[in-house]
Motif scaffolding. Structure first.
Motif, PDB file in Angstrom:
ATOM      1  N   ILE A 143       0.954  -1.250  -0.041  1.00  0.00           N
ATOM      2  CA  ILE A 143      -0.143   0.130  -0.060  1.00  0.00           C
ATOM      3  C   ILE A 143       0.815   1.649   0.265  1.00  0.00           C
ATOM      4  CG2 ILE A 143      -1.594   1.609   1.052  1.00  0.00           C
ATOM      5  CD1 ILE A 143      -3.101  -1.307   1.788  1.00  0.00           C
ATOM      6  N   PHE A 144       2.172   0.985   0.608  1.00  0.00           N
ATOM      7  CA  PHE A 144       2.609   2.474   1.206  1.00  0.00           C
ATOM      8  C   PHE A 144       3.937   2.942   0.219  1.00  0.00           C
ATOM      9  CE2 PHE A 144       0.047   2.684   4.133  1.00  0.00           C
ATOM     10  CZ  PHE A 144      -0.862   3.872   4.381  1.00  0.00           C
ATOM     11  N   LEU A 145       4.737   1.554   0.179  1.00  0.00           N
ATOM     12  CA  LEU A 145       6.133   1.700  -0.512  1.00  0.00           C
ATOM     13  C   LEU A 145       6.119   0.456  -1.806  1.00  0.00           C
ATOM     14  CD1 LEU A 145       7.928   0.806   3.230  1.00  0.00           C
ATOM     15  CD2 LEU A 145       7.606   2.999   2.012  1.00  0.00           C
ATOM     16  N   LYS A 146       5.470   0.524  -3.181  1.00  0.00           N
ATOM     17  CA  LYS A 146       5.191   0.909  -4.358  1.00  0.00           C
ATOM     18  C   LYS A 146       4.693   1.284  -5.091  1.00  0.00           C
ATOM     19  CE  LYS A 146       6.163  -4.370  -3.275  1.00  0.00           C
ATOM     20  NZ  LYS A 146       7.541  -4.347  -3.882  1.00  0.00           N
ATOM     21  N   VAL A 147       5.581   1.530  -6.032  1.00  0.00           N
ATOM     22  CA  VAL A 147       4.947   2.294  -7.114  1.00  0.00           C
ATOM     23  C   VAL A 147       3.880   2.173  -8.251  1.00  0.00           C
ATOM     24  CG1 VAL A 147       7.298   3.076  -7.233  1.00  0.00           C
ATOM     25  CG2 VAL A 147       6.814   1.478  -9.130  1.00  0.00           C
ATOM     26  N   GLU A 148       3.054   0.465  -7.636  1.00  0.00           N
ATOM     27  CA  GLU A 148       1.991   0.025  -8.550  1.00  0.00           C
ATOM     28  C   GLU A 148       0.888  -0.112  -7.421  1.00  0.00           C
ATOM     29  OE1 GLU A 148       3.208  -2.845 -11.238  1.00  0.00           O
ATOM     30  OE2 GLU A 148       3.827  -0.994 -12.904  1.00  0.00           O
ATOM     31  N   ASN A 149       0.163   0.420  -6.853  1.00  0.00           N
ATOM     32  CA  ASN A 149      -0.823   0.030  -6.354  1.00  0.00           C
ATOM     33  C   ASN A 149      -1.809   1.649  -6.336  1.00  0.00           C
ATOM     34  OD1 ASN A 149       0.182   2.677  -5.386  1.00  0.00           O
ATOM     35  ND2 ASN A 149       1.702   1.595  -3.543  1.00  0.00           N
ATOM     36  N   VAL A 209       9.048   7.933 -11.311  1.00  0.00           N
ATOM     37  CA  VAL A 209      10.177   8.853 -11.284  1.00  0.00           C
ATOM     38  C   VAL A 209      10.359  10.692 -11.668  1.00  0.00           C
ATOM     39  CG1 VAL A 209      12.465   9.183 -11.685  1.00  0.00           C
ATOM     40  CG2 VAL A 209      12.113   6.955 -10.461  1.00  0.00           C
ATOM     41  N   LEU A 210       9.203  10.228 -13.017  1.00  0.00           N
ATOM     42  CA  LEU A 210       9.706  11.247 -13.677  1.00  0.00           C
ATOM     43  C   LEU A 210       8.233  12.411 -13.548  1.00  0.00           C
ATOM     44  CD1 LEU A 210      11.494  10.209 -17.024  1.00  0.00           C
ATOM     45  CD2 LEU A 210      12.303  11.821 -15.333  1.00  0.00           C
ATOM     46  N   ARG A 211       6.937  11.212 -12.738  1.00  0.00           N
ATOM     47  CA  ARG A 211       6.144  12.226 -12.768  1.00  0.00           C
ATOM     48  C   ARG A 211       5.974  13.599 -12.386  1.00  0.00           C
ATOM     49  NH1 ARG A 211       1.082   9.537 -10.677  1.00  0.00           N
ATOM     50  NH2 ARG A 211      -0.889  11.244 -10.238  1.00  0.00           N
ATOM     51  N   ASP A 212       5.020  14.229 -12.470  1.00  0.00           N
ATOM     52  CA  ASP A 212       5.120  15.791 -11.693  1.00  0.00           C
ATOM     53  C   ASP A 212       4.042  15.201 -10.109  1.00  0.00           C
ATOM     54  OD1 ASP A 212       4.907  18.202 -11.064  1.00  0.00           O
ATOM     55  OD2 ASP A 212       3.688  19.127 -12.138  1.00  0.00           O
ATOM     56  N   TRP A 213       4.340  15.450  -9.410  1.00  0.00           N
ATOM     57  CA  TRP A 213       4.123  15.479  -8.180  1.00  0.00           C
ATOM     58  C   TRP A 213       3.463  16.409  -7.652  1.00  0.00           C
ATOM     59  CZ3 TRP A 213       2.177  10.256  -7.872  1.00  0.00           C
ATOM     60  CH2 TRP A 213       3.153   8.965  -7.569  1.00  0.00           C
ATOM     61  N   LYS A 214       1.960  17.402  -7.996  1.00  0.00           N
ATOM     62  CA  LYS A 214       1.180  18.387  -7.998  1.00  0.00           C
ATOM     63  C   LYS A 214       1.244  18.485  -6.194  1.00  0.00           C
ATOM     64  CE  LYS A 214       0.083  19.090 -12.166  1.00  0.00           C
ATOM     65  NZ  LYS A 214       0.327  19.147 -12.791  1.00  0.00           N
ATOM     66  N   LYS A 252       2.258  20.549  -2.647  1.00  0.00           N
ATOM     67  CA  LYS A 252       2.430  22.233  -2.366  1.00  0.00           C
ATOM     68  C   LYS A 252       3.804  22.077  -1.314  1.00  0.00           C
ATOM     69  CE  LYS A 252      -2.188  23.130  -1.545  1.00  0.00           C
ATOM     70  NZ  LYS A 252      -2.927  24.492  -0.317  1.00  0.00           N
ATOM     71  N   GLU A 253       3.945  21.131  -1.122  1.00  0.00           N
ATOM     72  CA  GLU A 253       5.485  20.863  -0.790  1.00  0.00           C
ATOM     73  C   GLU A 253       7.120  20.512  -1.180  1.00  0.00           C
ATOM     74  OE1 GLU A 253       3.892  18.588   3.067  1.00  0.00           O
ATOM     75  OE2 GLU A 253       3.253  20.963   3.228  1.00  0.00           O
ATOM     76  N   HIS A 254       6.103  19.456  -1.873  1.00  0.00           N
ATOM     77  CA  HIS A 254       7.670  19.089  -3.376  1.00  0.00           C
ATOM     78  C   HIS A 254       6.997  18.594  -3.890  1.00  0.00           C
ATOM     79  CE1 HIS A 254       9.546  18.487   1.487  1.00  0.00           C
ATOM     80  NE2 HIS A 254       8.373  17.493   1.556  1.00  0.00           N
ATOM     81  N   PRO A 255       6.322  20.236  -5.124  1.00  0.00           N
ATOM     82  CA  PRO A 255       6.137  19.169  -6.740  1.00  0.00           C
ATOM     83  C   PRO A 255       7.154  19.323  -7.453  1.00  0.00           C
ATOM     84  CG  PRO A 255       6.350  21.965  -6.048  1.00  0.00           C
ATOM     85  CD  PRO A 255       7.366  21.214  -4.572  1.00  0.00           C
ATOM     86  N   GLY A 256       7.558  18.055  -8.969  1.00  0.00           N
ATOM     87  CA  GLY A 256       8.131  17.822  -9.471  1.00  0.00           C
ATOM     88  C   GLY A 256       8.259  16.625  -9.849  1.00  0.00           C
ATOM     89  N   PRO A 257       9.547  16.072 -10.135  1.00  0.00           N
ATOM     90  CA  PRO A 257       9.595  14.095 -11.238  1.00  0.00           C
ATOM     91  C   PRO A 257      10.189  13.797  -9.218  1.00  0.00           C
ATOM     92  CG  PRO A 257      10.623  15.356 -12.119  1.00  0.00           C
ATOM     93  CD  PRO A 257      10.374  17.042 -11.033  1.00  0.00           C
TER      94      PRO A 257
END
Length: 82
Positions: free
Chosen positions: A7-13, A62-67, A69-74
């Motif tokens: 649930i928390f530590l995988k990239v595909e969930n 890795v490259l996704r823009d995580w929108k 507020k505190e930590h935007p970008g890839p």
């Protein structure tokens, strides 16, 4: 424990690895902001690489823009090697 990891530590969930990305970006931000120290990390992800979609999925994560507020970008930093 395995369910918590999935649930928390995988990239595909279900949340597309968002929690893991935010946690990783928090660590990378702290490394970048460490004054007077040239701190770095070498983070590792478990990937079997048996199928092409695994590599594509990881690259998109890795490259996704995580929108956020505190930590935007890839999920990238000059203070980290994957």
């Amino acid at each position: 424990l395995g369910n918590m990891r999935r649930i928390f530590l995988k990239v595909e969930n279900v949340i597309k690895g968002r929690y893991f990305a935010e946690l990783t970006k928090l660590v990378l931000t702290r490394l970048e902001q460490s004054k007077g120290h040239n701190s770095a990390a070498e983070m590792r992800l478990s990937i079997y690489g048996m199928e092409r979609h695994e590599w594509i999925s990881l690259a998109k994560w890795v490259l996704r823009d995580w929108k956020n507020k505190e930590h935007p970008g890839p999920v990238l930093s000059t203070h980290n090697r994957w």
